[in-house]
Design a protein around this motif. Structure first.
Motif, PDB file in Angstrom:
ATOM      1  N   ARG A 129       0.813  -1.211   0.000  1.00 24.07           N
ATOM      2  CA  ARG A 129       0.000   0.000   0.000  1.00 24.07           C
ATOM      3  C   ARG A 129       0.854   1.274   0.000  1.00 24.07           C
ATOM      4  O   ARG A 129       0.364   2.339   0.361  1.00 24.07           O
ATOM      5  N   ASN A 130       2.090   1.162  -0.376  1.00 25.76           N
ATOM      6  CA  ASN A 130       2.986   2.302  -0.197  1.00 25.76           C
ATOM      7  C   ASN A 130       3.167   3.154  -1.439  1.00 25.76           C
ATOM      8  O   ASN A 130       3.715   4.251  -1.365  1.00 25.76           O
ATOM      9  N   TYR A 131       2.743   2.681  -2.609  1.00 19.44           N
ATOM     10  CA  TYR A 131       2.950   3.439  -3.839  1.00 19.44           C
ATOM     11  C   TYR A 131       1.719   4.264  -4.186  1.00 19.44           C
ATOM     12  O   TYR A 131       0.583   3.775  -4.096  1.00 19.44           O
ATOM     13  N   VAL A 132       1.935   5.488  -4.617  1.00 20.12           N
ATOM     14  CA  VAL A 132       0.832   6.396  -4.935  1.00 20.12           C
ATOM     15  C   VAL A 132      -0.025   5.796  -6.051  1.00 20.12           C
ATOM     16  O   VAL A 132       0.467   5.442  -7.113  1.00 20.12           O
ATOM     17  N   GLU A 133      -1.313   5.654  -5.765  1.00 17.79           N
ATOM     18  CA  GLU A 133      -2.324   5.170  -6.708  1.00 17.79           C
ATOM     19  C   GLU A 133      -2.125   3.718  -7.142  1.00 17.79           C
ATOM     20  O   GLU A 133      -2.731   3.255  -8.108  1.00 17.79           O
ATOM     21  N   GLY A 134      -1.277   2.968  -6.453  1.00 16.50           N
ATOM     22  CA  GLY A 134      -1.183   1.532  -6.675  1.00 16.50           C
ATOM     23  C   GLY A 134      -0.586   1.118  -8.002  1.00 16.50           C
ATOM     24  O   GLY A 134       0.198   1.844  -8.618  1.00 16.50           O
ATOM     25  N   HIS A 135      -0.970  -0.081  -8.464  1.00 17.07           N
ATOM     26  CA  HIS A 135      -0.427  -0.675  -9.685  1.00 17.07           C
ATOM     27  C   HIS A 135      -1.573  -0.955 -10.655  1.00 17.07           C
ATOM     28  O   HIS A 135      -2.630  -1.454 -10.247  1.00 17.07           O
ATOM     29  N   CYS A 136      -1.344  -0.689 -11.932  1.00 16.30           N
ATOM     30  CA  CYS A 136      -2.433  -0.753 -12.909  1.00 16.30           C
ATOM     31  C   CYS A 136      -2.142  -1.698 -14.067  1.00 16.30           C
ATOM     32  O   CYS A 136      -0.993  -2.005 -14.370  1.00 16.30           O
ATOM     33  N   VAL A 137      -3.243  -2.118 -14.713  1.00 14.32           N
ATOM     34  CA  VAL A 137      -3.182  -2.782 -16.011  1.00 14.32           C
ATOM     35  C   VAL A 137      -3.423  -1.711 -17.066  1.00 14.32           C
ATOM     36  O   VAL A 137      -4.389  -0.949 -16.978  1.00 14.32           O
ATOM     37  N   VAL A 138      -2.546  -1.657 -18.052  1.00 17.24           N
ATOM     38  CA  VAL A 138      -2.566  -0.573 -19.045  1.00 17.24           C
ATOM     39  C   VAL A 138      -2.546  -1.176 -20.444  1.00 17.24           C
ATOM     40  O   VAL A 138      -1.887  -2.190 -20.691  1.00 17.24           O
ATOM     41  N   ARG A 139      -3.259  -0.552 -21.343  1.00 15.85           N
ATOM     42  CA  ARG A 139      -3.265  -0.976 -22.748  1.00 15.85           C
ATOM     43  C   ARG A 139      -2.893   0.198 -23.651  1.00 15.85           C
ATOM     44  O   ARG A 139      -3.305   1.334 -23.392  1.00 15.85           O
ATOM     45  N   PHE A 140      -2.083  -0.088 -24.665  1.00  9.89           N
ATOM     46  CA  PHE A 140      -1.742   0.916 -25.669  1.00  9.89           C
ATOM     47  C   PHE A 140      -2.479   0.559 -26.952  1.00  9.89           C
ATOM     48  O   PHE A 140      -2.216  -0.482 -27.564  1.00  9.89           O
ATOM     49  N   ASP A 141      -3.432   1.406 -27.337  1.00 13.42           N
ATOM     50  CA  ASP A 141      -4.220   1.202 -28.550  1.00 13.42           C
ATOM     51  C   ASP A 141      -3.820   2.242 -29.586  1.00 13.42           C
ATOM     52  O   ASP A 141      -4.246   3.402 -29.532  1.00 13.42           O
TER      53      ASP A 141
END
Length: 391
Positions: free
Chosen positions: A214-226
């Motif tokens: 819980r220490n990183y700002v805004e957490g971790h994401c799944v991202v797509r490049f379209d």
């Protein structure tokens, strides 16, 4: 000459950073804006302003007439910053921004420095390093599946631009990040880094992942490049050099991870020690029972061992060496040792240790994830063994 004495001016800066974190940042640990996905951008902005007023923002950057810090000097100061998980966030020396600033300072051109790096150093924007993929690049970045092709329609003059397609995950801080470093396999060239703004059309944030840390700002994401269309000026460094640049970033970044988490371990140990002095069982403070006392002693040994390994690896970097072997050894050792420190602190605290009544449970969750950040321990062991066998 080997000298472990901390110079007076460095000790004074360390104490100033520690006092700031302890007095101004620690009270925010109970703020509801510290969510299961980490601190919010709103909280980060508020904390950054506190550091700005204190004259400590981005202390690792050569600003305000202060010279560039050596890696050993950074080790002393980052440990103080890590007293709270929110300390590096406030001081603008948290991952991934710290490592990204280091990389951009090395390879960004003047215009990229002005447009992307300077606002990061000033604390006005966050960044991501988009490499890890669900079915591809991770510990082995050669499995990169995100692609980039040249596209004359996005270029300027004679230079063709690029179109990027692919999917990434565990991209730390993607929500709200304004500076993006993206690794993609460029046709005919290989792994290449690109630099763009976070609001560029074609960057799609699918979701925020639920993770134990819980220490990183805004957490971790799944991202797509379209069909992310980038101009020729988005090229960061040279085509086909992404792996080399990643290594340039990773060795120092591994060590700053170690420095920050060492500070957290010192905090956890201090909480466990205070508890062991005051909590009684069977007629005396629990710290006087051998089982508890030995855990505290093992923690003290582990913390000092980690500190010295960090200083040693930093010294290697300060001598101008790449330090890949030394940073792998240090990261593997420190991440495993500090996890054991966290576990023993939880054990000493008993029921308190598994609650959020102290920051120790949070540290335990975060430092468990640290065993995976910047390469799992087993990957580092594989690299270390390979180096030994080649030599």
């Amino acid at each position: 000459m080997i000298d472990f004495e901390i110079p007076a001016d460095l000790a004074a800066r360390r104490d100033e950073i520690f006092a700031f974190v302890d007095e101004q940042v620690v009270p925010y640990e109970a703020d509801p804006r510290v969510t299961p996905h980490g601190p919010t951008e709103e909280l980060r902005t508020e904390l950054v302003e506190l550091a700005r007023k204190a004259g400590l923002l981005t202390f690792q950057a050569p600003r305000n007439g202060l010279p560039t810090l050596t890696h050993v000097e950074q080790a002393v100061l980052f440990e103080a910053a890590g007293w709270s998980a929110l300390g590096p966030v406030a001081l603008n020396c948290a991952a991934p921004d710290e490592g990204n600033m280091f990389l951009l300072n090395k390879i960004a051109d003047p215009q990229q420095t002005l447009e992307f790096l300077r606002p990061m150093v000033d604390g006005h924007r966050r960044s991501v390093f988009a490499m890890t993929e669900p079915d591809g690049a991770g510990s082995d970045p050669r499995q990169l599946t995100t692609t980039a092709v040249r596209d004359p329609s996005t270029g300027s003059g004679q230079a063709a631009g690029y179109v990027v397609n692919g999917r990434k995950w565990l991209i730390t801080g993607a929500n709200g990040a304004k500076t993006w470093i993206i690794m993609a396999d460029l046709e005919g060239a290989g792994a290449t880094l690109f630099l763009c703004h976070g609001d560029a059309p074609g960057i799609v944030i699918e979701r925020t992942m639920d993770t134990m840390d819980r220490n990183y700002v805004e957490g971790h994401c799944v991202v797509r490049f379209d069909d992310l269309r980038l101009p020729a000026t988005a090229l960061l460094g040279e085509e086909g050099q992404a792996f080399r640049y990643a290594q340039l970033r990773l060795a120092p970044a591994r060590l700053t991870h170690c420095m920050r988490w060492l500070g957290g371990a010192v905090r956890a140990q201090s909480i466990a020690l205070d508890y062991a002095k005051t909590r009684t069982a069977f007629g005396k403070p629990i710290g006087q029972h051998q089982g508890v006392g030995f855990m505290l002693a093992d923690n003290e040994i582990a913390i000092q061992k980690c500190r010295l390994m960090i200083w040693w690896a930093c010294w290697v970097l300060d001598q101008g060496h790449q330090g890949r072997h030394e940073s792998s050894m240090t990261k593997a050792t420190v991440s495993e040792e500090l996890f054991q420190v966290a576990d023993r602190c939880v054990q000493v605290l008993g029921g308190m240790g598994i609650s959020d009544e102290t920051p120790v449970a949070g540290f335990f969750r975060d430092v468990r994830a640290f065993r995976l950040y910047d390469g799992p321990t087993e990957v580092h062991q594989h690299a270390i063994a390979g180096r030994l066998l080649r030599d």
